[in-house]
Design an enzyme around this catalytic site. Structure first.
Site, PDB file in Angstrom:
ATOM      1  N   TYR A  61      10.022 -64.222 -47.396  1.00 38.84           N
ATOM      2  CA  TYR A  61       9.523 -65.299 -46.215  1.00 38.84           C
ATOM      3  C   TYR A  61       9.115 -64.545 -44.949  1.00 38.84           C
ATOM      4  O   TYR A  61       8.504 -64.963 -44.337  1.00 38.84           O
ATOM      5  CB  TYR A  61      10.401 -66.344 -46.056  1.00 38.84           C
ATOM      6  CG  TYR A  61      10.626 -67.161 -47.246  1.00 38.84           C
ATOM      7  CD1 TYR A  61       9.749 -68.553 -47.294  1.00 38.84           C
ATOM      8  CD2 TYR A  61      11.173 -66.854 -48.278  1.00 38.84           C
ATOM      9  CE1 TYR A  61      10.241 -69.438 -48.218  1.00 38.84           C
ATOM     10  CE2 TYR A  61      11.407 -67.954 -49.561  1.00 38.84           C
ATOM     11  CZ  TYR A  61      10.881 -68.887 -49.614  1.00 38.84           C
ATOM     12  OH  TYR A  61      11.068 -69.990 -50.371  1.00 38.84           O
ATOM     13  N   LYS A  69      21.128 -61.983 -56.567  1.00 38.48           N
ATOM     14  CA  LYS A  69      20.504 -61.511 -57.964  1.00 38.48           C
ATOM     15  C   LYS A  69      20.878 -59.722 -57.662  1.00 38.48           C
ATOM     16  O   LYS A  69      20.027 -59.050 -58.102  1.00 38.48           O
ATOM     17  CB  LYS A  69      19.231 -61.635 -57.829  1.00 38.48           C
ATOM     18  CG  LYS A  69      18.433 -61.276 -59.549  1.00 38.48           C
ATOM     19  CD  LYS A  69      19.248 -62.149 -60.524  1.00 38.48           C
ATOM     20  CE  LYS A  69      18.389 -61.789 -61.653  1.00 38.48           C
ATOM     21  NZ  LYS A  69      19.211 -62.533 -62.866  1.00 38.48           N
ATOM     22  N   ASP A  72      21.321 -66.827 -61.093  1.00 36.20           N
ATOM     23  CA  ASP A  72      20.675 -67.600 -62.046  1.00 36.20           C
ATOM     24  C   ASP A  72      22.009 -68.600 -62.673  1.00 36.20           C
ATOM     25  O   ASP A  72      21.889 -69.691 -63.037  1.00 36.20           O
ATOM     26  CB  ASP A  72      20.056 -67.063 -63.039  1.00 36.20           C
ATOM     27  CG  ASP A  72      20.668 -65.453 -63.312  1.00 36.20           C
ATOM     28  OD1 ASP A  72      20.975 -64.994 -62.292  1.00 36.20           O
ATOM     29  OD2 ASP A  72      20.426 -65.175 -64.194  1.00 36.20           O
ATOM     30  N   ASP A 101      16.399 -71.496 -50.975  1.00 45.05           N
ATOM     31  CA  ASP A 101      15.212 -72.323 -51.139  1.00 45.05           C
ATOM     32  C   ASP A 101      14.943 -73.069 -52.384  1.00 45.05           C
ATOM     33  O   ASP A 101      15.132 -74.322 -52.289  1.00 45.05           O
ATOM     34  CB  ASP A 101      13.869 -71.656 -50.782  1.00 45.05           C
ATOM     35  CG  ASP A 101      12.661 -72.463 -50.426  1.00 45.05           C
ATOM     36  OD1 ASP A 101      13.013 -73.670 -50.273  1.00 45.05           O
ATOM     37  OD2 ASP A 101      11.479 -72.249 -50.476  1.00 45.05           O
TER      38      ASP A 101
END
Length: 488
Positions: free
Chosen positions: A132, A179, A212, A236
Protein backbone atom coordinates in the site's frame (compact mmCIF):
# COMPACT_ATOMS: atom_id res chain seq x y z
CA UNK A 1 -13.99 7.13 33.88
CA UNK A 2 -16.72 9.64 33.11
CA UNK A 3 -16.83 12.17 30.32
CA UNK A 4 -14.72 15.28 30.72
CA UNK A 5 -16.73 18.39 31.69
CA UNK A 6 -15.07 20.06 28.71
CA UNK A 7 -16.56 18.93 25.38
CA UNK A 8 -14.23 17.16 22.96
CA UNK A 9 -14.22 18.54 19.43
CA UNK A 10 -14.39 15.81 16.80
CA UNK A 11 -14.17 16.14 13.03
CA UNK A 12 -17.26 14.53 11.48
CA UNK A 13 -16.90 13.30 7.90
CA UNK A 14 -20.34 12.03 6.94
CA UNK A 15 -19.11 10.54 3.68
CA UNK A 16 -21.05 9.35 0.66
CA UNK A 17 -24.21 7.38 -0.06
CA UNK A 18 -25.74 6.35 3.26
CA UNK A 19 -22.92 8.12 5.11
CA UNK A 20 -24.93 11.21 6.13
CA UNK A 21 -27.76 9.01 7.43
CA UNK A 22 -25.59 6.78 9.58
CA UNK A 23 -23.65 9.79 10.84
CA UNK A 24 -26.86 11.58 11.95
CA UNK A 25 -28.05 8.38 13.61
CA UNK A 26 -24.79 7.91 15.47
CA UNK A 27 -24.67 11.52 16.63
CA UNK A 28 -28.24 11.21 17.92
CA UNK A 29 -27.40 8.15 20.01
CA UNK A 30 -24.23 9.73 21.42
CA UNK A 31 -26.11 12.88 22.36
CA UNK A 32 -28.83 10.88 24.10
CA UNK A 33 -26.16 8.90 25.97
CA UNK A 34 -24.64 12.11 27.32
CA UNK A 35 -21.42 12.21 25.29
CA UNK A 36 -19.92 15.69 25.49
CA UNK A 37 -18.83 16.15 21.90
CA UNK A 38 -18.78 19.19 19.64
CA UNK A 39 -18.86 18.21 15.98
CA UNK A 40 -16.88 19.95 13.29
CA UNK A 41 -18.29 18.93 9.90
CA UNK A 42 -15.88 18.21 7.05
CA UNK A 43 -15.99 16.78 3.54
CA UNK A 44 -14.08 13.93 1.86
CA UNK A 45 -14.74 11.42 -0.87
CA UNK A 46 -16.98 11.79 -3.89
CA UNK A 47 -17.98 15.40 -3.25
CA UNK A 48 -14.33 16.40 -3.01
CA UNK A 49 -13.41 14.48 -6.17
CA UNK A 50 -16.17 16.21 -8.09
CA UNK A 51 -14.74 19.55 -7.03
CA UNK A 52 -11.39 18.59 -8.52
CA UNK A 53 -9.59 17.57 -5.31
CA UNK A 54 -7.51 14.68 -6.64
CA UNK A 55 -6.80 13.19 -3.21
CA UNK A 56 -10.47 13.22 -2.18
CA UNK A 57 -9.51 15.10 1.01
CA UNK A 58 -9.70 18.94 0.81
CA UNK A 59 -7.20 21.04 2.73
CA UNK A 60 -9.98 22.32 5.02
CA UNK A 61 -10.69 18.74 6.06
CA UNK A 62 -7.02 18.04 6.70
CA UNK A 63 -6.80 21.25 8.75
CA UNK A 64 -9.83 20.24 10.82
CA UNK A 65 -8.41 16.81 11.60
CA UNK A 66 -5.03 18.31 12.46
CA UNK A 67 -6.74 20.63 14.93
CA UNK A 68 -9.18 18.19 16.56
CA UNK A 69 -6.90 15.12 16.34
CA UNK A 70 -10.00 12.90 16.38
CA UNK A 71 -12.30 12.09 13.46
CA UNK A 72 -15.42 9.99 12.98
CA UNK A 73 -15.94 9.03 9.36
CA UNK A 74 -18.71 7.43 7.35
CA UNK A 75 -18.14 5.40 4.17
CA UNK A 76 -16.37 7.09 1.25
CA UNK A 77 -16.46 6.21 -2.42
CA UNK A 78 -14.06 6.93 -5.24
CA UNK A 79 -16.28 7.64 -8.25
CA UNK A 80 -15.15 6.31 -11.61
CA UNK A 81 -13.66 9.16 -13.58
CA UNK A 82 -12.82 11.34 -10.60
CA UNK A 83 -9.63 11.41 -8.58
CA UNK A 84 -6.57 9.24 -8.65
CA UNK A 85 -6.28 8.04 -5.06
CA UNK A 86 -8.45 6.61 -2.32
CA UNK A 87 -9.48 9.35 0.10
CA UNK A 88 -9.31 6.76 2.89
CA UNK A 89 -5.68 5.95 2.10
CA UNK A 90 -4.89 9.67 1.78
CA UNK A 91 -6.20 10.42 5.26
CA UNK A 92 -4.32 7.51 6.81
CA UNK A 93 -1.05 8.46 5.17
CA UNK A 94 -1.22 12.23 5.71
CA UNK A 95 -1.59 11.73 9.44
CA UNK A 96 0.53 8.56 9.67
CA UNK A 97 -2.27 6.57 11.26
CA UNK A 98 -0.16 3.46 11.20
CA UNK A 99 -2.43 1.12 13.15
CA UNK A 100 -5.76 -0.18 11.90
CA UNK A 101 -7.70 -1.87 14.69
CA UNK A 102 -10.65 -4.11 13.83
CA UNK A 103 -12.52 -5.77 16.73
CA UNK A 104 -14.13 -9.10 15.83
CA UNK A 105 -16.73 -9.90 18.47
CA UNK A 106 -19.85 -11.99 18.29
CA UNK A 107 -22.78 -9.60 18.31
CA UNK A 108 -25.98 -10.80 19.99
CA UNK A 109 -28.92 -11.14 17.66
CA UNK A 110 -26.80 -11.22 14.50
CA UNK A 111 -27.34 -14.58 12.85
CA UNK A 112 -24.24 -16.19 11.37
CA UNK A 113 -23.00 -19.79 10.94
CA UNK A 114 -20.61 -19.04 13.83
CA UNK A 115 -23.20 -17.75 16.32
CA UNK A 116 -22.73 -19.16 19.80
CA UNK A 117 -18.99 -19.73 19.41
CA UNK A 118 -18.03 -16.77 21.60
CA UNK A 119 -15.73 -15.19 19.01
CA UNK A 120 -13.90 -12.23 20.55
CA UNK A 121 -10.58 -11.12 19.07
CA UNK A 122 -8.97 -8.09 17.44
CA UNK A 123 -7.12 -7.80 14.14
CA UNK A 124 -4.34 -5.20 14.27
CA UNK A 125 -3.18 -4.27 10.78
CA UNK A 126 -0.17 -2.15 9.82
CA UNK A 127 -1.77 0.66 7.86
CA UNK A 128 0.73 2.66 5.77
CA UNK A 129 3.52 0.40 4.47
CA UNK A 130 3.72 -2.83 2.47
CA UNK A 131 2.20 -2.93 -1.03
CA UNK A 132 0.00 0.00 0.00
CA UNK A 133 3.01 2.29 -0.23
CA UNK A 134 1.74 2.50 -3.81
CA UNK A 135 5.09 2.13 -5.57
CA UNK A 136 4.19 0.51 -8.88
CA UNK A 137 5.79 0.49 -12.32
CA UNK A 138 5.07 -0.98 -15.71
CA UNK A 139 8.50 -2.48 -16.41
CA UNK A 140 7.48 -3.42 -19.92
CA UNK A 141 4.13 -2.86 -21.67
CA UNK A 142 3.04 -6.28 -20.39
CA UNK A 143 4.86 -6.62 -17.04
CA UNK A 144 3.91 -4.70 -13.89
CA UNK A 145 5.65 -4.62 -10.55
CA UNK A 146 4.63 -3.39 -7.10
CA UNK A 147 7.27 -2.89 -4.43
CA UNK A 148 6.55 -4.35 -1.00
CA UNK A 149 8.10 -1.89 1.45
CA UNK A 150 8.44 -3.17 5.02
CA UNK A 151 10.50 -1.29 7.61
CA UNK A 152 11.82 -2.41 10.96
CA UNK A 153 10.34 0.68 12.58
CA UNK A 154 6.95 -0.02 11.00
CA UNK A 155 6.99 -3.59 12.29
CA UNK A 156 8.03 -2.49 15.75
CA UNK A 157 5.32 0.17 15.92
CA UNK A 158 2.47 -2.12 14.93
CA UNK A 159 3.50 -5.04 17.15
CA UNK A 160 3.98 -2.68 20.09
CA UNK A 161 0.48 -1.35 19.42
CA UNK A 162 -0.91 -4.88 19.37
CA UNK A 163 0.75 -5.66 22.68
CA UNK A 164 -0.43 -2.41 24.28
CA UNK A 165 -3.99 -3.03 23.09
CA UNK A 166 -3.92 -6.59 24.47
CA UNK A 167 -2.80 -5.31 27.86
CA UNK A 168 -5.35 -2.46 27.86
CA UNK A 169 -8.20 -4.89 27.19
CA UNK A 170 -7.00 -7.63 29.52
CA UNK A 171 -6.26 -10.05 26.71
CA UNK A 172 -3.69 -12.80 27.02
CA UNK A 173 -2.27 -13.73 23.62
CA UNK A 174 -0.84 -12.03 20.52
CA UNK A 175 -0.48 -13.91 17.24
CA UNK A 176 1.90 -12.53 14.62
CA UNK A 177 0.71 -13.81 11.24
CA UNK A 178 3.11 -13.51 8.29
CA UNK A 179 4.17 -15.08 5.01
CA UNK A 180 7.76 -15.32 6.23
CA UNK A 181 8.20 -18.79 4.77
CA UNK A 182 8.17 -17.27 1.26
CA UNK A 183 9.03 -13.57 1.69
CA UNK A 184 11.91 -14.11 4.06
CA UNK A 185 13.17 -10.52 4.11
CA UNK A 186 9.95 -8.48 4.14
CA UNK A 187 7.47 -10.71 5.95
CA UNK A 188 10.43 -12.28 7.73
CA UNK A 189 11.25 -8.86 9.19
CA UNK A 190 7.76 -8.71 10.67
CA UNK A 191 8.23 -12.15 12.21
CA UNK A 192 11.63 -11.38 13.69
CA UNK A 193 10.71 -7.95 15.03
CA UNK A 194 7.42 -9.29 16.38
CA UNK A 195 9.19 -11.96 18.37
CA UNK A 196 11.65 -9.43 19.75
CA UNK A 197 9.00 -6.88 20.76
CA UNK A 198 6.69 -9.42 22.37
CA UNK A 199 9.49 -10.74 24.56
CA UNK A 200 9.23 -7.36 26.31
CA UNK A 201 5.67 -8.26 27.36
CA UNK A 202 6.06 -11.39 29.50
CA UNK A 203 2.42 -11.34 30.61
CA UNK A 204 1.35 -12.08 27.03
CA UNK A 205 1.53 -15.44 25.31
CA UNK A 206 2.84 -14.91 21.79
CA UNK A 207 3.00 -17.10 18.73
CA UNK A 208 3.82 -16.93 15.05
CA UNK A 209 1.48 -18.34 12.42
CA UNK A 210 1.81 -18.53 8.64
CA UNK A 211 -0.87 -16.17 7.35
CA UNK A 212 -2.65 -18.64 5.06
CA UNK A 213 -2.93 -21.01 8.00
CA UNK A 214 -4.23 -18.09 10.06
CA UNK A 215 -7.01 -17.61 7.49
CA UNK A 216 -7.80 -21.32 7.74
CA UNK A 217 -7.73 -21.27 11.53
CA UNK A 218 -10.02 -18.22 11.70
CA UNK A 219 -12.69 -20.27 9.96
CA UNK A 220 -12.01 -23.62 11.62
CA UNK A 221 -11.38 -22.45 15.19
CA UNK A 222 -11.72 -18.67 15.55
CA UNK A 223 -12.01 -18.93 19.33
CA UNK A 224 -8.25 -19.48 19.60
CA UNK A 225 -7.40 -15.90 18.63
CA UNK A 226 -7.12 -12.95 20.99
CA UNK A 227 -5.07 -10.30 19.17
CA UNK A 228 -3.76 -11.01 15.68
CA UNK A 229 -1.24 -8.60 14.11
CA UNK A 230 -0.23 -8.49 10.44
CA UNK A 231 1.36 -6.44 7.69
CA UNK A 232 -0.90 -4.21 5.63
CA UNK A 233 -2.22 -6.41 2.82
CA UNK A 234 -2.48 -9.55 4.94
CA UNK A 235 -4.35 -7.55 7.57
CA UNK A 236 -6.62 -5.99 4.98
CA UNK A 237 -7.73 -9.38 3.70
CA UNK A 238 -7.98 -11.22 7.01
CA UNK A 239 -9.76 -8.40 8.82
CA UNK A 240 -12.55 -8.61 6.23
CA UNK A 241 -12.59 -12.39 6.53
CA UNK A 242 -12.84 -12.05 10.30
CA UNK A 243 -15.70 -9.56 10.01
CA UNK A 244 -17.59 -12.15 8.01
CA UNK A 245 -17.50 -14.50 11.01
CA UNK A 246 -19.59 -12.15 13.14
CA UNK A 247 -22.01 -10.60 10.64
CA UNK A 248 -20.03 -8.93 7.87
CA UNK A 249 -18.76 -5.47 7.07
CA UNK A 250 -22.18 -3.93 7.69
CA UNK A 251 -21.64 -4.29 11.45
CA UNK A 252 -17.83 -4.03 11.57
CA UNK A 253 -16.20 -1.09 13.37
CA UNK A 254 -12.62 0.08 13.01
CA UNK A 255 -10.07 2.58 14.23
CA UNK A 256 -7.04 4.11 12.56
CA UNK A 257 -4.56 5.34 15.15
CA UNK A 258 -1.29 7.24 14.93
CA UNK A 259 0.88 9.26 17.27
CA UNK A 260 -1.05 12.48 16.68
CA UNK A 261 -4.43 11.61 15.15
CA UNK A 262 -7.08 8.89 15.43
CA UNK A 263 -9.89 8.28 12.95
CA UNK A 264 -12.81 5.94 13.59
CA UNK A 265 -14.82 4.64 10.67
CA UNK A 266 -17.34 2.14 9.41
CA UNK A 267 -15.66 -0.18 6.93
CA UNK A 268 -18.73 -1.02 4.85
CA UNK A 269 -19.49 0.60 1.52
CA UNK A 270 -21.58 3.69 0.81
CA UNK A 271 -24.58 1.64 -0.47
CA UNK A 272 -25.82 4.28 -2.92
CA UNK A 273 -28.72 2.02 -3.93
CA UNK A 274 -30.49 2.72 -0.61
CA UNK A 275 -29.14 6.21 0.13
CA UNK A 276 -31.81 8.70 1.15
CA UNK A 277 -34.45 6.04 1.79
CA UNK A 278 -34.08 5.88 5.57
CA UNK A 279 -33.10 2.20 5.48
CA UNK A 280 -29.42 2.39 6.44
CA UNK A 281 -28.04 0.38 9.36
CA UNK A 282 -25.79 2.59 11.56
CA UNK A 283 -24.46 -0.28 13.71
CA UNK A 284 -20.92 -0.22 12.29
CA UNK A 285 -20.50 3.53 12.78
CA UNK A 286 -22.10 3.32 16.24
CA UNK A 287 -19.58 0.67 17.28
CA UNK A 288 -16.79 2.76 15.76
CA UNK A 289 -18.03 5.70 17.85
CA UNK A 290 -17.83 3.46 20.92
CA UNK A 291 -14.15 2.91 20.11
CA UNK A 292 -13.78 6.68 19.70
CA UNK A 293 -15.35 7.35 23.10
CA UNK A 294 -12.85 5.01 24.73
CA UNK A 295 -10.03 6.72 22.87
CA UNK A 296 -11.00 10.12 24.31
CA UNK A 297 -11.38 8.61 27.78
CA UNK A 298 -15.18 8.48 28.06
CA UNK A 299 -15.39 4.83 29.05
CA UNK A 300 -18.73 5.19 30.85
CA UNK A 301 -20.60 6.58 27.85
CA UNK A 302 -18.94 4.03 25.60
CA UNK A 303 -20.31 1.24 27.79
CA UNK A 304 -23.80 2.76 27.84
CA UNK A 305 -23.96 3.02 24.06
CA UNK A 306 -22.45 -0.40 23.43
CA UNK A 307 -24.79 -2.20 25.80
CA UNK A 308 -27.87 -0.32 24.59
CA UNK A 309 -26.99 -1.54 21.12
CA UNK A 310 -26.44 -5.11 22.33
CA UNK A 311 -29.75 -5.15 24.22
CA UNK A 312 -31.55 -3.88 21.13
CA UNK A 313 -30.04 -6.61 18.99
CA UNK A 314 -30.75 -9.29 21.60
CA UNK A 315 -34.41 -8.34 21.79
CA UNK A 316 -34.71 -8.38 18.02
CA UNK A 317 -37.26 -5.56 17.91
CA UNK A 318 -37.10 -2.61 15.52
CA UNK A 319 -34.05 -3.78 13.60
CA UNK A 320 -33.13 -2.55 10.14
CA UNK A 321 -33.97 -4.83 7.26
CA UNK A 322 -30.45 -6.19 6.74
CA UNK A 323 -30.38 -7.79 10.22
CA UNK A 324 -34.07 -8.24 11.07
CA UNK A 325 -36.08 -11.39 10.58
CA UNK A 326 -37.54 -11.55 7.07
CA UNK A 327 -40.37 -9.06 6.63
CA UNK A 328 -39.82 -7.41 10.02
CA UNK A 329 -37.28 -4.70 9.16
CA UNK A 330 -37.79 -1.06 10.13
CA UNK A 331 -36.16 2.16 9.06
CA UNK A 332 -33.08 3.87 10.49
CA UNK A 333 -35.07 6.25 12.72
CA UNK A 334 -37.05 3.47 14.42
CA UNK A 335 -33.87 1.50 15.05
CA UNK A 336 -32.13 4.52 16.54
CA UNK A 337 -35.15 5.26 18.74
CA UNK A 338 -35.04 1.70 20.09
CA UNK A 339 -31.31 1.97 20.87
CA UNK A 340 -31.88 5.27 22.67
CA UNK A 341 -34.75 3.74 24.65
CA UNK A 342 -32.40 0.99 25.81
CA UNK A 343 -29.73 3.34 27.13
CA UNK A 344 -28.98 2.40 30.72
CA UNK A 345 -29.71 -1.29 30.21
CA UNK A 346 -26.92 -3.87 30.09
CA UNK A 347 -26.67 -7.05 28.09
CA UNK A 348 -26.74 -10.27 30.08
CA UNK A 349 -25.21 -12.22 27.19
CA UNK A 350 -22.11 -10.19 26.35
CA UNK A 351 -19.19 -10.99 28.67
CA UNK A 352 -17.93 -7.95 30.55
CA UNK A 353 -14.60 -6.54 29.47
CA UNK A 354 -12.80 -3.77 31.29
CA UNK A 355 -11.14 -1.26 29.01
CA UNK A 356 -8.20 0.92 29.97
CA UNK A 357 -6.32 3.56 27.98
CA UNK A 358 -3.87 2.07 25.47
CA UNK A 359 -0.34 2.85 26.65
CA UNK A 360 1.01 4.00 23.30
CA UNK A 361 4.68 4.70 22.80
CA UNK A 362 5.28 8.03 21.09
CA UNK A 363 7.66 7.61 18.19
CA UNK A 364 10.29 10.30 17.47
CA UNK A 365 9.84 12.52 14.42
CA UNK A 366 13.45 11.99 13.30
CA UNK A 367 13.97 9.61 10.35
CA UNK A 368 14.54 6.01 11.39
CA UNK A 369 17.93 4.60 10.40
CA UNK A 370 19.48 1.35 11.51
CA UNK A 371 23.29 1.44 11.45
CA UNK A 372 25.31 -1.47 10.14
CA UNK A 373 28.67 -2.43 11.57
CA UNK A 374 29.85 -3.29 8.08
CA UNK A 375 28.39 -3.23 4.61
CA UNK A 376 29.59 -4.29 1.21
CA UNK A 377 28.20 -4.61 -2.28
CA UNK A 378 28.64 -8.07 -3.78
CA UNK A 379 26.70 -7.75 -7.00
CA UNK A 380 23.77 -6.26 -8.86
CA UNK A 381 20.43 -7.41 -10.28
CA UNK A 382 19.65 -5.77 -13.61
CA UNK A 383 16.13 -6.05 -15.03
CA UNK A 384 16.13 -6.14 -18.82
CA UNK A 385 13.38 -5.95 -21.45
CA UNK A 386 14.00 -8.36 -24.29
CA UNK A 387 12.43 -11.22 -26.25
CA UNK A 388 15.74 -13.01 -26.78
CA UNK A 389 16.09 -16.70 -26.11
CA UNK A 390 17.54 -17.16 -22.60
CA UNK A 391 20.54 -19.11 -23.95
CA UNK A 392 21.40 -16.32 -26.38
CA UNK A 393 20.76 -13.66 -23.77
CA UNK A 394 22.96 -15.42 -21.25
CA UNK A 395 25.82 -15.79 -23.70
CA UNK A 396 25.54 -12.12 -24.72
CA UNK A 397 25.39 -10.74 -21.16
CA UNK A 398 28.26 -12.96 -20.02
CA UNK A 399 30.33 -11.61 -22.89
CA UNK A 400 29.36 -8.01 -22.08
CA UNK A 401 30.55 -8.49 -18.51
CA UNK A 402 34.01 -9.62 -19.62
CA UNK A 403 36.58 -7.03 -18.71
CA UNK A 404 34.40 -5.58 -15.92
CA UNK A 405 34.47 -6.42 -12.22
CA UNK A 406 31.20 -8.36 -12.75
CA UNK A 407 30.41 -11.88 -13.88
CA UNK A 408 26.95 -13.06 -14.90
CA UNK A 409 25.60 -15.60 -12.41
CA UNK A 410 21.98 -16.34 -13.35
CA UNK A 411 19.07 -15.08 -15.41
CA UNK A 412 15.51 -15.47 -14.15
CA UNK A 413 12.07 -14.89 -15.62
CA UNK A 414 9.32 -14.17 -13.07
CA UNK A 415 11.52 -15.66 -10.37
CA UNK A 416 12.32 -18.91 -12.19
CA UNK A 417 15.89 -19.51 -13.33
CA UNK A 418 16.19 -19.79 -17.13
CA UNK A 419 19.98 -19.50 -17.49
CA UNK A 420 22.03 -21.59 -16.98
CA UNK A 421 19.25 -24.03 -17.97
CA UNK A 422 18.00 -26.45 -15.34
CA UNK A 423 15.51 -28.40 -17.41
CA UNK A 424 11.77 -28.16 -17.18
CA UNK A 425 9.57 -25.55 -18.86
CA UNK A 426 9.18 -21.88 -17.98
CA UNK A 427 6.68 -19.55 -19.62
CA UNK A 428 8.69 -16.53 -20.71
CA UNK A 429 7.79 -12.85 -20.83
CA UNK A 430 9.87 -9.91 -22.03
CA UNK A 431 11.29 -9.09 -18.60
CA UNK A 432 14.36 -10.86 -17.23
CA UNK A 433 16.40 -10.39 -14.08
CA UNK A 434 20.11 -10.80 -14.72
CA UNK A 435 22.12 -11.35 -11.55
CA UNK A 436 25.73 -10.22 -11.74
CA UNK A 437 28.24 -10.92 -9.01
CA UNK A 438 31.34 -8.86 -8.33
CA UNK A 439 34.49 -10.91 -8.87
CA UNK A 440 35.92 -9.22 -5.77
CA UNK A 441 34.38 -6.80 -3.27
CA UNK A 442 34.74 -3.17 -4.30
CA UNK A 443 35.12 -0.20 -1.98
CA UNK A 444 33.09 1.88 -4.43
CA UNK A 445 31.02 -0.28 -6.82
CA UNK A 446 29.26 2.64 -8.52
CA UNK A 447 31.76 3.12 -11.41
CA UNK A 448 31.62 -0.62 -12.18
CA UNK A 449 27.80 -0.64 -12.06
CA UNK A 450 27.59 2.35 -14.36
CA UNK A 451 30.01 0.74 -16.80
CA UNK A 452 27.98 -2.49 -16.79
CA UNK A 453 24.72 -0.63 -17.37
CA UNK A 454 26.32 1.35 -20.15
CA UNK A 455 27.38 -1.84 -21.93
CA UNK A 456 23.95 -3.44 -21.51
CA UNK A 457 22.19 -0.28 -22.63
CA UNK A 458 24.03 -0.11 -25.94
CA UNK A 459 21.81 -2.78 -27.45
CA UNK A 460 19.09 -3.55 -24.90
CA UNK A 461 16.62 -1.80 -22.63
CA UNK A 462 17.20 -2.06 -18.91
CA UNK A 463 14.62 -0.52 -16.59
CA UNK A 464 15.68 -1.29 -13.05
CA UNK A 465 18.77 -2.16 -11.03
CA UNK A 466 19.19 -3.33 -7.44
CA UNK A 467 22.51 -3.58 -5.63
CA UNK A 468 23.17 -6.86 -3.84
CA UNK A 469 24.34 -5.79 -0.41
CA UNK A 470 25.70 -7.55 2.62
CA UNK A 471 25.21 -6.03 6.08
CA UNK A 472 27.36 -7.23 8.97
CA UNK A 473 28.44 -10.21 6.88
CA UNK A 474 24.88 -11.34 6.11
CA UNK A 475 23.41 -11.33 2.61
CA UNK A 476 20.67 -8.68 2.39
CA UNK A 477 18.96 -10.03 -0.72
CA UNK A 478 16.87 -13.05 -1.60
CA UNK A 479 18.08 -16.06 -3.48
CA UNK A 480 16.09 -17.00 -6.52
CA UNK A 481 13.74 -19.86 -5.72
CA UNK A 482 15.82 -22.26 -7.79
CA UNK A 483 19.08 -20.33 -7.94
CA UNK A 484 22.23 -22.40 -8.25
CA UNK A 485 25.45 -21.75 -6.42
CA UNK A 486 27.25 -18.65 -7.67
CA UNK A 487 29.51 -19.43 -10.60
CA UNK A 488 31.64 -16.32 -10.41
Amino acid sequence: MDASPTPTTVTAIAGDGIGPEVMRATQAVLAAAGARIEWQDAVAGAEAFRKGVGSGAPQETLDSIAATRVALKGPLETPVGFGEKSANVTLRKVFEMYANIRPVREIPGIRTPFAGRGIDFVVVRENVEDLYAGIEHMQTPGVAQCLKVITEAGCERIVAMAAALAEAEGRRKVTVATKANIMKLTEGLMKRVGERVLKEHPSLVHEHMIVDNAAHQMVVRPEQFDVCVMTNMNGDILSDLAAGLVGGLGVAPSANIGDEVAMFEAVHGSAPQIAGQGLANPTALLLSAVMMLRHIGDFATARRVEHALYVTLEEGRDLTGDIAAPGQGVGTDAYVARVIANLGRESARVPARDYRPIAMRHWPAAPFAKPAGSREVVGADVFIETTEDPAALGAALAALAEGTPFALQTIASRGAQVWPPQGGTTFLVDQFRARFRLRAPAADPNPAVLELLGRIGQGRRWMHVELLQRFDGVDAFSKAQDEITARA
